[in-house]
Design an enzyme around this catalytic site. Sequence first.
Site, short mmCIF file in Angstrom:
data_model
loop_
_atom_site.label_atom_id
_atom_site.label_comp_id
_atom_site.label_asym_id
_atom_site.label_seq_id
_atom_site.Cartn_x
_atom_site.Cartn_y
_atom_site.Cartn_z
N TYR A 120 41.50 39.66 36.57
CA TYR A 120 40.95 39.91 35.02
C TYR A 120 39.77 41.41 34.54
O TYR A 120 39.07 41.35 35.74
CB TYR A 120 40.29 38.90 34.27
CG TYR A 120 38.91 38.08 34.83
CD1 TYR A 120 38.03 38.78 34.25
CD2 TYR A 120 39.09 37.53 35.91
CE1 TYR A 120 36.77 38.08 34.67
CE2 TYR A 120 38.26 36.67 36.27
CZ TYR A 120 37.07 37.24 35.96
OH TYR A 120 35.54 36.65 36.75
N PRO A 121 40.25 42.02 34.18
CA PRO A 121 39.15 42.97 33.79
C PRO A 121 37.85 42.47 32.58
O PRO A 121 38.52 41.58 31.70
CB PRO A 121 40.31 43.80 33.10
CG PRO A 121 41.13 43.17 31.73
CD PRO A 121 41.04 42.83 33.00
N ASP A 168 34.46 43.45 29.60
CA ASP A 168 32.99 44.16 29.48
C ASP A 168 31.76 43.24 29.15
O ASP A 168 31.58 41.62 29.16
CB ASP A 168 34.09 44.64 28.13
CG ASP A 168 34.42 46.00 28.58
OD1 ASP A 168 34.58 46.32 29.26
OD2 ASP A 168 35.03 45.69 26.95
#
Length: 284
Positions: free
Chosen positions: A174-175, A177
């Site tokens: 998963y990415p 931020d």
Amino acid sequence: MPAAPPETLTQELHAVPLAVEGSAILHQMFRVRWSEWKGLDSGQRQKIAQEFAAAFAASEEQGKSAFYSLLGHKADLLLLHFRDSFDQLNAAQLQFDQLQLRDFAEPASSYVSVIELGLYDSSVKLYRSLAEQGIEPHSSEWKRAAEELMERQREAMRPRLFPRIPDSRYLSFYPMDRRRGEERNWYRLPIEERQRQMEEHGLVGRRYAGQVQQIISGSIGFDDWEWGVDLFATDPLVFKRLIYEMRFDEVSAVYALFGTFYLGIRCPGAKLGELLGGKVPQSS
């Protein structure tokens, strides 16, 4: 007047932590054009699968490429490549584009990043030492000290910077931020506060040592999110437990924003034909 929140405090030390980088990473997610694939006779399908296996046999053996059957509707296949440079990464992408299998694989998503190890603790110690000596950030002496630190860390951490892709049966990717907003902005916190939160965050991960292997990659300037996270394990339930527990850390509870999750089962390249024939990959 009320005390200012941490984000607005004057930053006494240089704000940007040092980091060292290693392998370039490419995740490629594909949907199989099933009607076209099933329209081929068994001999054609076998030949195409064998061509794929032969093309990536060496890189798979070296732990530089791995393939996964994805669960859910987001995609069918995930091709994962670790390479020493972005040029080599592009070569791996182009290599797959030349194969017959590519005609039956429709891109669903992709992610480009580079293995990154943040040096929060070392950075704070170095910045504090340089500040006490009156050495200004970005001066020639400051840059020399920073590069010496990073070079030592590159050598010490080389196995972590250029690892083999783990052989574990399950992958979670998963990415993510660090959230920015009007009231909460990770990047406005003083570096010592970010160091404290990351240390707390890391303590949870260390409790799962031996159960899951985590590889963090940076993607700022390369893709739509800031980091990519790959988790490897023999039991997929550990992904849920680890990520859930980490959600209670301040750095995650307040600042983390997560992208799309992909869950995959490892498929040896030589077994791809069986996978596309409807058989779940077997454990090695």
